[in-house]
Design an enzyme around this catalytic site. Structure first.
Site: not given
Ligand code: BEZ
Length: 222
Positions: A48, A139
Site C-alpha cells: 500500500c 454523470d
C-alpha cells in the site's frame, strides 16, 4: 454502466462520519470532474505504501485529466496522518499527500462498496480491504471497477491509460484496441454502419482484411 446497487453506491444511509456513498460520488465527480476511488488493505503495510507513494508522484497527471483522487484505508485519521509521512518519505518528500485518504476504521464504507478481501486479515485477525478501483464519470455513474487481491499492487500508469480511453470513448464513437495509447489508431464501434463512417471519421477508415471477409476491424486516426 449503471452503478451496481449491490455495491451500495446508490444508498443514502449515513454513517459515523456523516460520509455516505453518495457524498463520495458527489465529491469525486461534479461538473466536468471525474473521480477515482481506490482502497487499500491497511495503513503501514508495504505494498500500500508503494502504491500511495507512486499515486502521489503522478497526481498531477490525474489533475490534468480532471480526475479527483480519493484513497480509502480501514484505519483512523490519526494513523493516516502518521502513515502519510512514511508514504511521502518514499518519494523523498515531506510535502502533504496531494489527495485525501478516507478513514474507514469501522469498515462501513468498504463493506457497503463490497471492498473487503475475504482471504486477508491483519495481525489482529481483522479483515482488510482488497485493492478496489472505482472510476466515476462526471454523470456520477461508475465507468470502471477493478478488484485486485491485497497481495497484488496495482499499476497506476495503467489506470491513467484506462482513464484516457474512458474519456475518449465517452466523446467519440470509437473503442481503443489492445495496449492502446493516446495518439494511436482507434477502432470504429461495431454498431456504426459503413455509410455513417465517412461523415464521422473525416481522416478515413482502413479495414483489415480477414479470412471471414467480415469488415469489422475498422481503424481510424482521430
Ligand atoms: C501490503 O500492503 O503490503 C499488504 C496488505 C495486506 C495484505 C498483504 C499485503
Amino acid at each position: 454502466m449503471p452503478i451496481p446497487r449491490s455495491a451500495g453506491l446508490t444508498s443514502t444511509t449515513s454513517w459515523a462520519t456523516q460520509c455516505t456513498p453518495r457524498c463520495i460520488l458527489d465529491a469525486a465527480a461534479s461538473d466536468a470532474q471525474w473521480g477515482i476511488l481506490f482502497s487499500h488493505p491497511k495503513d503501514f503495510t508495504p505494498v500500500c505504501t508503494t502504491e500511495l507513494a507512486f499515486a502521489a508522484s503522478i497526481s498531477d497527471k490525474f489533475t490534468m485529466r480532471k480526475v479527483k483522487m480519493i484513497a480509502l484505508s480501514v484505519d483512523s485519521v490519526e494513523d493516516h496522518n502518521v502513515w502519510i509521512k512514511d508514504v511521502m518519505a518514499l518519494n523523498n518528500s515531506s510535502a502533504a499527500l496531494p489527495f485525501p485518504i478516507i478513514a474507514d476504521s469501522g469498515r462501513k464504507l468498504a463493506t457497503l462498496l463490497g471492498m473487503m478481501d475475504p482471504d486477508e486479515t491483519d495481525r489482529e485477525g481483522n479483515p482488510v480491504t482488497a485493492r478496489c478501483v472505482f472510476v466515476i464519470g462526471p454523470d456520477k455513474k461508475l465507468k470502471l471497477s477493478c478488484l485486485y487481491p491485497a497481495t497484488t499492487g496495482r499499476n497506476f500508469d495503467e489506470l491513467l491509460r484506462v482513464i484516457d480511453s474512458l474519456q475518449l470513448t465517452a466523446q467519440k464513437k470509437v473503442a481503443t484496441p489492445v495496449h492502446w495509447r493516446p495518439g494511436d489508431k482507434v477502432m470504429v464501434l461495431p454498431n456504426i454502419a459503413d455509410d455513417e463512417v465517412t461523415k464521422l471519421f473525416p481522416n478515413g477508415v482502413s479495414t483489415k482484411e480477414v479470412p471471414s471477409r467480415k469488415k469489422y476491424l475498422r481503424y481510424t486516426q482521430l
